[in-house]
Design a protein around this motif. Structure first.
Motif, PDB file in Angstrom:
ATOM      1  N   ALA A  58      -5.289  -2.392   5.388  1.00 47.09           N
ATOM      2  CA  ALA A  58      -5.436  -3.847   5.354  1.00 47.09           C
ATOM      3  C   ALA A  58      -6.323  -4.308   6.499  1.00 47.09           C
ATOM      4  CB  ALA A  58      -4.064  -4.479   5.465  1.00 47.09           C
ATOM      5  N   THR A  59      -7.027  -5.381   6.257  1.00 45.92           N
ATOM      6  CA  THR A  59      -7.846  -5.943   7.326  1.00 45.92           C
ATOM      7  C   THR A  59      -7.327  -7.317   7.712  1.00 45.92           C
ATOM      8  OG1 THR A  59      -9.402  -6.943   5.796  1.00 45.92           O
ATOM      9  CG2 THR A  59      -9.901  -4.699   6.542  1.00 45.92           C
ATOM     10  N   LYS A  66     -18.846  -5.691  17.783  1.00 44.51           N
ATOM     11  CA  LYS A  66     -19.168  -4.718  16.729  1.00 44.51           C
ATOM     12  C   LYS A  66     -19.065  -3.270  17.210  1.00 44.51           C
ATOM     13  CE  LYS A  66     -22.023  -5.686  13.316  1.00 44.51           C
ATOM     14  NZ  LYS A  66     -23.261  -6.078  12.605  1.00 44.51           N
ATOM     15  N   ARG A  67     -19.090  -3.116  18.530  1.00 47.24           N
ATOM     16  CA  ARG A  67     -18.949  -1.757  19.082  1.00 47.24           C
ATOM     17  C   ARG A  67     -17.497  -1.270  19.075  1.00 47.24           C
ATOM     18  NH1 ARG A  67     -23.222  -2.779  22.834  1.00 47.24           N
ATOM     19  NH2 ARG A  67     -21.740  -3.461  24.408  1.00 47.24           N
ATOM     20  N   ILE A 105     -15.138  -4.632  11.438  1.00 49.55           N
ATOM     21  CA  ILE A 105     -15.978  -4.527  10.238  1.00 49.55           C
ATOM     22  C   ILE A 105     -17.126  -5.531  10.309  1.00 49.55           C
ATOM     23  CG2 ILE A 105     -15.960  -4.780   7.711  1.00 49.55           C
ATOM     24  CD1 ILE A 105     -12.838  -4.074   8.046  1.00 49.55           C
ATOM     25  N   LYS A 106     -16.799  -6.744  10.711  1.00 49.15           N
ATOM     26  CA  LYS A 106     -17.810  -7.801  10.734  1.00 49.15           C
ATOM     27  C   LYS A 106     -17.503  -8.762  11.885  1.00 49.15           C
ATOM     28  CE  LYS A 106     -18.843  -9.303   6.402  1.00 49.15           C
ATOM     29  NZ  LYS A 106     -18.644 -10.260   5.289  1.00 49.15           N
ATOM     30  N   ALA A 107     -18.536  -9.266  12.545  1.00 55.11           N
ATOM     31  CA  ALA A 107     -18.317 -10.276  13.599  1.00 55.11           C
ATOM     32  C   ALA A 107     -19.386 -11.344  13.479  1.00 55.11           C
ATOM     33  CB  ALA A 107     -18.370  -9.621  14.968  1.00 55.11           C
ATOM     34  N   GLU A 161     -13.703  -9.751  11.513  1.00 54.25           N
ATOM     35  CA  GLU A 161     -12.928  -9.035  10.502  1.00 54.25           C
ATOM     36  C   GLU A 161     -12.713  -7.619  11.035  1.00 54.25           C
ATOM     37  OE1 GLU A 161     -14.586  -9.050   6.566  1.00 54.25           O
ATOM     38  OE2 GLU A 161     -13.044  -7.671   5.830  1.00 54.25           O
ATOM     39  N   TYR A 162     -11.468  -7.156  11.046  1.00 49.83           N
ATOM     40  CA  TYR A 162     -11.180  -5.852  11.654  1.00 49.83           C
ATOM     41  C   TYR A 162      -9.982  -5.202  10.950  1.00 49.83           C
ATOM     42  CZ  TYR A 162      -7.824  -8.870  14.050  1.00 49.83           C
ATOM     43  OH  TYR A 162      -6.847  -9.787  14.318  1.00 49.83           O
ATOM     44  N   LYS A 163      -9.886  -3.894  11.139  1.00 49.37           N
ATOM     45  CA  LYS A 163      -8.792  -3.159  10.514  1.00 49.37           C
ATOM     46  C   LYS A 163      -7.490  -3.435  11.251  1.00 49.37           C
ATOM     47  CE  LYS A 163     -11.779   0.441   8.823  1.00 49.37           C
ATOM     48  NZ  LYS A 163     -12.382   1.725   9.139  1.00 49.37           N
TER      49      LYS A 163
END
Lengths: 371, 92
Positions: free
Chosen positions: B17-18, B42-43, B48-50, B62-64
């Motif tokens: 899930a994110t 992003k590093r 996933i997305k910034a 957006e991140y895991k």
């Protein structure tokens, strides 16, 4: 605005500009520093853009600040070409900043733009006696200038800035005397901090609140401008770029023996203040600190004091001005806004601003050949 | 065997899930601040997305689920700014 309209517009500005007083060469001032004070200078300025990004396939948008025309600086020739998919020249923003805009669609190909300008400049000075005379009349501030009394995000007119301006101008009614009091304090307390990136962010609030007065030209000019606005004197930073040799000091501009200079990192911010009846007066408090640092001189040194005297009301024109926009929105609207200042080329790939402080990564080069 | 493990790991990471965090950021002064923050975010592992916006002085990331909000705030701090989590939404 189309290219032709822009050229028409800048020509009209130069014809209709009402206030300009020719630089006067003082007869008792015979040293080499002033030998070229009344002479017109001409520079061929070339920009080369080759926009770079981490990935080979990318779109790009570029907003490049262009000079304004005035009696002390005139764009005589403007040429540009490149492989952009679209372009325009516009001043569609709240400060009428002249911009050459170019857009490249997403592709693998190189994204190239070349601009060439021939710029004529003339030493700019407003005589002190005329400033003093106008200031004594205490005329009302014209409506179109009132905007330069207002705060912006980076030029606040409240808090510690307001306290300091009130302290410095306490008991002074005359506008020009207020300018002098603020100029004296700013040039003495500030110093050039070479560690600051580029021209600095021009955050007058941060400077006054931190009590750390080290900075570069935008930082120092912004402090000067903020204090003047509080004191009721319209003021603005003027962003531009040095074009070549200074007759006063190598610290303020240099070129090789054929008059050529790579000016890619020579952006420089100056200041202007407004006295009703005489108009905008040129000033450059930041270059006092640059002279001190580069030539390793004390504030009390006669050479520093002489420059301080001159730069209260003049500019040596080995420099060209672009605009006085602060905290404004470019057109077409970028992904990131408002922009703090536009002294450097500005470009975006999607929503990422490219690092305009590092010409080699952006990438761009700017050169100037004195003619 | 190695190939099977790789496929399982890949499928697992896609199925994970994110979340989306909205972060308010202090100290941004110019568009380059937004670029620096975006690249730092992003590093981070799991991001996933910034998207970082100068006008709102905020980021949407957006991140895991395995990545913590503290990791995101540290990434912002690493480049000289301070972030505060405004909201976190699960995207499962």
């Amino acid at each position: 605005m189309k290219r032709r309209d822009f050229l028409k517009h800048i020509t009209m500005v130069s014809i209709s500009m009402p206030i300009f007083i020719e630089a006067s060469l003082k007869t008792d001032d015979t040293d080499i520093k002033t030998q070229n004070i009344g002479k017109k200078r001409r520079f061929r300025v070339k920009y080369h853009f080759d926009i770079k990004y981490d990935e080979p396939n990318f779109p790009a948008r570029l907003w490049n600040p262009m000079p304004y025309n005035a009696p002390w600086q005139n764009v005589r020739i403007l040429k540009f070409n490149g492989n952009y998919d679209n372009f325009n020249i516009n001043d569609d923003n709240s400060y009428d900043v002249n911009i050459l805009y170019a857009r490249w669609n997403k592709s693998n190909r190189a994204k190239v733009l070349d601009i060439e300008m021939e710029i004529e400049t003339k030493y700019r000075e407003v005589p002190l006696n005329l400033i003093q005379k106008a200031s004594k009349q205490n005329l009302p501030i014209p409506k179109e200038v009132e905007k330069f009394l207002e705060p912006t995000e980076h030029i606040p007119t409240n808090g510690k800035i307001a306290q300091k301006a009130q302290e410095l101008t306490k008991g002074i009614d005359d506008r020009f005397q207020k300018v002098k009091a603020i100029y004296d304090w700013v040039t003495e307390i500030t110093f050039r901090d070479p560690k600051v990136i580029g021209c600095g962010t021009g955050d007058a609030k941060k400077m006054i609140e931190s009590g750390y007065f080290g900075g570069k030209c935008t930082d120092i000019s912004s402090l000067f401008v903020a204090l003047l606005r509080v004191a009721g004197v319209p003021a603005r930073e003027v962003f531009g770029i040095r074009l070549g040799k200074s007759y006063y000091s190598k610290a303020l501009g240099k070129s090789d023996n054929r008059g050529f200079a790579n000016i890619s990192t020579w952006q420089h911010c100056r200041a202007e203040y407004y006295i009703p009846g005489i108009g905008w007066i040129p000033s450059d408090p930041a270059d006092i600190t640059k002279l001190e640092l580069v030539e390793n001189l004390k504030y009390s040194d006669p050479k520093v004091q002489e420059l301080k005297k001159r730069y209260l009301h003049s500019w040596e024109m080995n420099w060209v001005g672009f605009n006085w926009g602060r905290d404004f929105v470019l057109s077409p609207k970028p992904e990131q806004f408002p922009i703090n200042m536009l002294g450097y080329p500005y470009a975006e790939v999607d929503d990422e601003a490219l690092n305009y402080y590092v010409p080699s990564s952006f990438s761009y080069t700017i050169s100037s050949q004195e003619l | 065997m190695k190939r099977v493990i790789l496929i399982i790991v890949t499928v697992f990471s896609y199925l994970q899930a994110t979340k989306i965090a909205t972060i308010s950021i202090e100290g941004m002064t110019c568009p380059l601040c937004a670029t620096a923050i975006k690249r730092s975010l992003k590093r981070c592992d799991g991001v996933i997305k910034a998207k970082v916006r100068l006008n709102t002085k905020s980021a949407k990331v957006e991140y895991k689920e395995s990545t913590t909000e503290q990791t995101l705030l540290k990434a912002i701090k690493r480049v000289g700014y301070s972030g505060k989590i405004v909201s976190v939404e699960s995207m499962d």
